[in-house]
Design a protein around this motif. Structure first.
Motif, short mmCIF file in Angstrom:
data_model
loop_
_atom_site.label_atom_id
_atom_site.label_comp_id
_atom_site.label_asym_id
_atom_site.label_seq_id
_atom_site.Cartn_x
_atom_site.Cartn_y
_atom_site.Cartn_z
N GLY A 71 34.11 30.21 36.74
CA GLY A 71 33.02 30.60 37.63
C GLY A 71 33.57 31.40 38.81
O GLY A 71 32.98 32.41 39.22
N GLY A 72 34.71 30.96 39.31
CA GLY A 72 35.35 31.67 40.42
C GLY A 72 35.72 33.09 40.01
O GLY A 72 35.57 34.04 40.79
N LEU A 73 36.19 33.23 38.78
CA LEU A 73 36.53 34.57 38.28
C LEU A 73 35.28 35.45 38.25
O LEU A 73 35.31 36.61 38.65
CB LEU A 73 37.16 34.46 36.89
CG LEU A 73 37.65 35.76 36.27
CD1 LEU A 73 38.70 36.41 37.13
CD2 LEU A 73 38.19 35.50 34.86
N VAL A 130 47.81 37.32 38.55
CA VAL A 130 49.12 37.93 38.72
C VAL A 130 49.11 39.37 38.21
O VAL A 130 49.65 40.27 38.85
CB VAL A 130 50.20 37.10 37.98
CG1 VAL A 130 51.52 37.85 37.96
CG2 VAL A 130 50.36 35.75 38.65
N ASN A 131 48.47 39.60 37.07
CA ASN A 131 48.61 40.90 36.43
C ASN A 131 47.45 41.86 36.66
O ASN A 131 47.60 43.06 36.47
CB ASN A 131 48.79 40.72 34.92
CG ASN A 131 50.06 39.96 34.62
OD1 ASN A 131 51.14 40.38 34.96
ND2 ASN A 131 49.91 38.80 34.01
N VAL A 132 46.30 41.37 37.05
CA VAL A 132 45.14 42.26 37.16
C VAL A 132 44.61 42.34 38.59
O VAL A 132 44.53 43.41 39.18
CB VAL A 132 44.00 41.80 36.21
CG1 VAL A 132 42.86 42.81 36.27
CG2 VAL A 132 44.51 41.65 34.79
N LEU A 133 44.28 41.18 39.18
CA LEU A 133 43.56 41.21 40.46
C LEU A 133 44.48 41.33 41.67
O LEU A 133 44.06 41.77 42.73
CB LEU A 133 42.70 39.94 40.60
CG LEU A 133 41.48 39.88 39.68
CD1 LEU A 133 40.70 38.59 39.91
CD2 LEU A 133 40.56 41.07 39.91
N ARG A 134 45.74 40.93 41.52
CA ARG A 134 46.63 40.93 42.68
C ARG A 134 46.82 42.34 43.21
O ARG A 134 47.11 43.27 42.46
CB ARG A 134 47.99 40.34 42.26
CG ARG A 134 48.98 40.29 43.40
CD ARG A 134 50.23 39.60 42.96
NE ARG A 134 50.83 40.28 41.80
CZ ARG A 134 52.07 40.05 41.38
NH1 ARG A 134 52.81 39.16 41.97
NH2 ARG A 134 52.53 40.69 40.33
N PRO A 135 46.65 42.52 44.53
CA PRO A 135 46.85 43.86 45.08
C PRO A 135 48.30 44.27 44.95
O PRO A 135 49.20 43.42 44.98
CB PRO A 135 46.48 43.70 46.56
CG PRO A 135 45.94 42.33 46.73
CD PRO A 135 46.33 41.53 45.54
N GLN A 136 48.55 45.58 44.83
CA GLN A 136 49.92 46.06 44.67
C GLN A 136 50.78 45.71 45.87
O GLN A 136 50.32 45.81 47.00
CB GLN A 136 49.91 47.57 44.46
CG GLN A 136 49.76 47.91 42.99
CD GLN A 136 50.14 49.33 42.69
OE1 GLN A 136 50.05 50.19 43.55
NE2 GLN A 136 50.57 49.58 41.47
N GLY A 137 51.98 45.25 45.59
CA GLY A 137 52.90 44.93 46.67
C GLY A 137 52.75 43.53 47.22
O GLY A 137 53.55 43.10 48.03
N SER A 138 51.72 42.81 46.76
CA SER A 138 51.53 41.45 47.26
C SER A 138 52.28 40.46 46.37
O SER A 138 52.31 40.60 45.15
CB SER A 138 50.04 41.11 47.28
OG SER A 138 49.87 39.71 47.33
N GLN A 139 52.92 39.48 47.00
CA GLN A 139 53.64 38.46 46.23
C GLN A 139 52.72 37.31 45.83
O GLN A 139 52.95 36.62 44.87
CB GLN A 139 54.80 37.90 47.07
CG GLN A 139 55.96 38.86 47.24
CD GLN A 139 56.61 39.19 45.92
OE1 GLN A 139 56.92 38.29 45.13
NE2 GLN A 139 56.81 40.47 45.65
N ASP A 140 51.69 37.14 46.63
CA ASP A 140 50.79 36.01 46.50
C ASP A 140 49.87 36.20 45.29
O ASP A 140 49.19 37.22 45.20
CB ASP A 140 49.97 35.98 47.80
CG ASP A 140 49.21 34.68 47.94
OD1 ASP A 140 49.60 33.72 47.27
OD2 ASP A 140 48.24 34.66 48.71
N PRO A 141 49.86 35.26 44.34
CA PRO A 141 48.97 35.44 43.19
C PRO A 141 47.51 35.17 43.56
O PRO A 141 46.97 34.11 43.27
CB PRO A 141 49.48 34.42 42.17
CG PRO A 141 50.15 33.37 42.98
CD PRO A 141 50.63 34.01 44.24
#
Lengths: 365, 321
Positions: free
Chosen positions: A94-96, A163-174
């Motif tokens: 649901g969160g997704l 990790v692979n789709v929504l994470r902004p570029q350069g961010s370490q935080d998933p």
């Protein structure tokens, strides 16, 4: 169960669950005492922390909102005698749904974003519950096991997407980027300010509290005032009888799981859109499981779920305060939750038998 | 992948599979007797905590292992009282056990050690010592056999070998002894067992107690063998993977060994490589983590053979009067 019949209905819905909760609390008090803290002091701290200020009330109601959604999800499934342990995974999905709606569509106003996010959350949650529902209905796969497995699969899936789709570029935080300001929900502070009631600005209590209350009514109406609800309850009472009456078990199982999953998914509107405002790895934080305790305590009735959710909201906020001021860790609440599940769910007969005996004695006199 | 890495991966497979194996056999015995147990995870976690805590306090890992078995059996008996004596819902009872363990381990760990819900790290005799199998050194340089015997099989904690031994023991107990026959009968047709004058309740309590012992060993190996101490939620879903392995093995001991090795291998590979290329396709690590669960759903769905649980599983036995 012959013992159950001897208890009047009012006692069955009040006395039995209350006794269970009292037992759970007493054991928790013993645990608090055993680790060298004062149970009385702990209760005082918890009540003050949860109800002593509008700040406390705000957090209590915020947690309660989560638990109403997940509690209703479990309760609806229980009405059809299906045990949906998958609320955790359904709420994650649901969160997704909420995140995709809020991130990829530019909304002009929060109200439109809310409607779309509600639909997204319900749709994704329902879809995640559909597969175990279908497998139970058509392939006879045990729904408890499949929903447990789907919780883990959901966690992996979400990990991958973050990790692979929504994470902004350069961010370490998933985690996903923040939602745009147009997708921010009005908080209880904002709403009460309109009518001139002061309320703390800090807690994330938001408009989804009212969606949760509306859902209580909707579920009640669905279960007791519609044909589908009648079929669900009939199916839960006796599958062969329901089948004989022309109710398709497969159809009911799938419908119930869709509704249950949608309700669990809706929790994300409160937590993901209302509080975190971005999608993080651990967005649900066990609320899906607390729904089990809430549904059991609330006797699978929406009003009972509402009350039980407030109680657990109190426990969560009170427990956080307790951890702040004493050496009792937050996990104490998990113990209380376990004891509530144990007494109201698994040891129901143990609580019920003496009460039934009491009523039998009174009847004999 | 060269040979040395393969040996390392298989060596860690054997270790990672051990807690799964104990818990899987535990669930298998309980469910064969008709008592569903989704509380494997909780019992394992409670065992892991007790093993680490008592091993630290006493300085001896084996006292810790005994304590782990003790606490796990107590939790099993709670499950037994709820689901056998009071005929409560076995699944709900299992859920309660899981939460009870998740909460109480942290509360007590914090109270005893004040290290944020963990035990101090274990060292020396507080940990399970590795055992070198006979002739392991001598055979070390023999091609093929050497790496397998010295690199993979030798040099584990005692519980790894106990776990492997439990597989034939469980098989023998279930299929070659009177107790096992009765135990299986209680799970399939309790009324028939009752008619034969054997106590259904007694048999089920027996099975649940054995389940407790094995879960305790699983937890003990987790905190004293695989790692050096207890941390919050360290079972991390292993109890559910064990449950998955049990279904995957269709409630049969030898197949259970195969299933836990497969799931252990997946974990070992996921630990070692972040991304794996198979036939030019990058497989994300999350897919490896989810694979045991996906495989179990596929098996449960009956697309690849059908998993049929013991017939009387999940329901309490009510004696006819």
């Amino acid at each position: 169960m012959s013992a159950a019949r001897r208890i009047p209905h009012w006692a069955d819905v009040t006395l039995v669950p209350l006794t269970s909760v009292v037992l759970a609390f007493l054991l928790s008090a013993v645990l608090i005492w055993a680790i060298g803290e004062s149970p009385w002091q702990a209760v005082k701290l918890m009540v003050e922390g949860a109800f002593g200020s509008s700040y406390g009330w705000g957090y209590t109601l915020y947690y309660a909102t989560n638990f109403i959604f997940t509690g209703l999800a479990v309760a609806v499934a229980f009405q059809a005698r299906l045990f949906n342990i998958g609320g955790e995974g359904q709420a994650l999905l649901g969160g997704l749904g909420v995140a995709l709606v809020c991130l990829y569509i530019p909304w002009p106003h929060w109200s439109l974003a809310l409607i779309a996010a509600t639909l997204g959350a319900a749709l994704f949650g329902a879809a995640w519950a559909l597969i175990p529902g279908y497998l139970q209905a058509r392939r006879g796969s045990h729904i408890v096991i499949t929903t447990i497995m789907f919780n883990f699969i959901a966690a992996s899936l979400l990990g991958y997407v973050l990790v692979n789709v929504l994470r902004p570029q350069g961010s370490q935080d998933p985690s996903s980027p923040r939602f745009p300001p147009e997708a921010h929900l009005p908080s209880l502070h904002d709403m009460l300010a309109v009518v001139g009631i002061p309320f703390s600005r800090v807690p994330p209590t938001n408009i989804s509290l009212f969606i949760a209350v509306a859902m209580c009514f909707a579920v009640w109406f669905m279960l007791w005032r519609t044909r589908l609800g009648y079929q669900i309850r009939a199916f839960g009472e006796s599958e062969p009888a329901a089948e004989y009456a022309g109710i398709s078990p497969a159809r009911i199982t799938i419908y119930v799981m869709l509704i249950s999953g949608a309700l669990a998914g809706l929790m994300a509107v409160n937590s993901v859109m209302g509080e975190q405002q971005r999608l993080v790895l651990n967005a649900v934080e066990g609320a899906g499981f607390i729904g089990i305790a809430v549904a059991l305590m609330g006797r699978n009735h929406p009003f009972g779920v509402f009350l039980a959710a407030i109680l657990f909201g109190f426990l969560y906020q009170g427990g956080a305060e307790l951890a702040l001021w004493t050496s009792i860790p937050r996990e104490l609440i998990v113990v209380i939750q376990a004891l509530v599940i144990l007494f109201t769910g698994a040891l129901d007969n143990m609580v019920r038998m003496p009460i039934a005996r009491l009523f039998a004695l009174r009847g004999a006199r | 992948m060269d040979f040395a890495i393969l040996v390392q991966v298989l060596e860690s497979t054997l270790r990672l599979a051990t807690p799964l194996l104990f818990a899987c056999l535990a669930g298998l015995i309980s469910e064969r007797a008709g008592v569903f147990d989704i509380g494997l995870e909780g019992k394992m976690l409670a065992g892991a905590f007790m093993a680490a805590a008592i091993a630290f306090v006493s300085g001896n890992v084996w006292i810790g292992v005994a304590a782990a078995v003790g606490v796990s059996v107590v939790m099993s008996l709670i499950h037994g009282v709820a689901s056998i004596t009071f005929r409560g819902n076995q699944l709900i009872s299992g859920v309660a056990i899981n939460f009870l363990a998740a909460g109480i381990t942290v509360v007590i760990a914090q109270n005893w050690f004040r290290q944020g819900g963990r035990t101090p790290s274990l060292s020396g005799d507080m940990r399970m010592q590795r055992i070198d199998l006979p002739f392991a050194e001598a055979l070390r340089d023999v091609p093929v056999l050497g790496p397998i015997y010295h690199g993979i099989l030798s040099g584990h904690g005692l519980l790894v070998y106990v776990g492997l031994l439990c597989v034939p023991l469980t098989w023998y107990m279930l299929f070659r002894t009177r107790f096992g026959l009765r135990l299986r009968a209680v799970g399939e047709n309790p009324a028939a067992v009752d008619t034969a004058g054997i106590s259904v309740i007694g048999m089920r309590y027996g099975a649940v107690a054995i389940c407790g012992v094995l879960c305790g060993l699983a937890g003990a190996y987790l905190s004293t063998g695989l790692s050096a101490g207890f941390v919050q939620d360290m079972s991390a879903g292993r109890g559910f993977i064990a449950l998955a392995a049990m279904i995957f093995a269709k409630w049969r001991p030898w197949h259970a060994l195969g299933a836990v090795w497969l799931f252990g291998l997946l974990e070992a590979v996921a630990n070692r490589f972040q991304n794996i290329e198979i036939l030019g396709l990058a497989v994300p690590v999350q897919a490896m983590q989810a694979l045991p669960y996906i495989l179990t759903v596929v098996i449960l769905a009956g697309f690849v053979g059908k998993a049929i649980p013991p017939r009387a599983g999940g329901s309490a036995y009510v004696k006819e009067h």
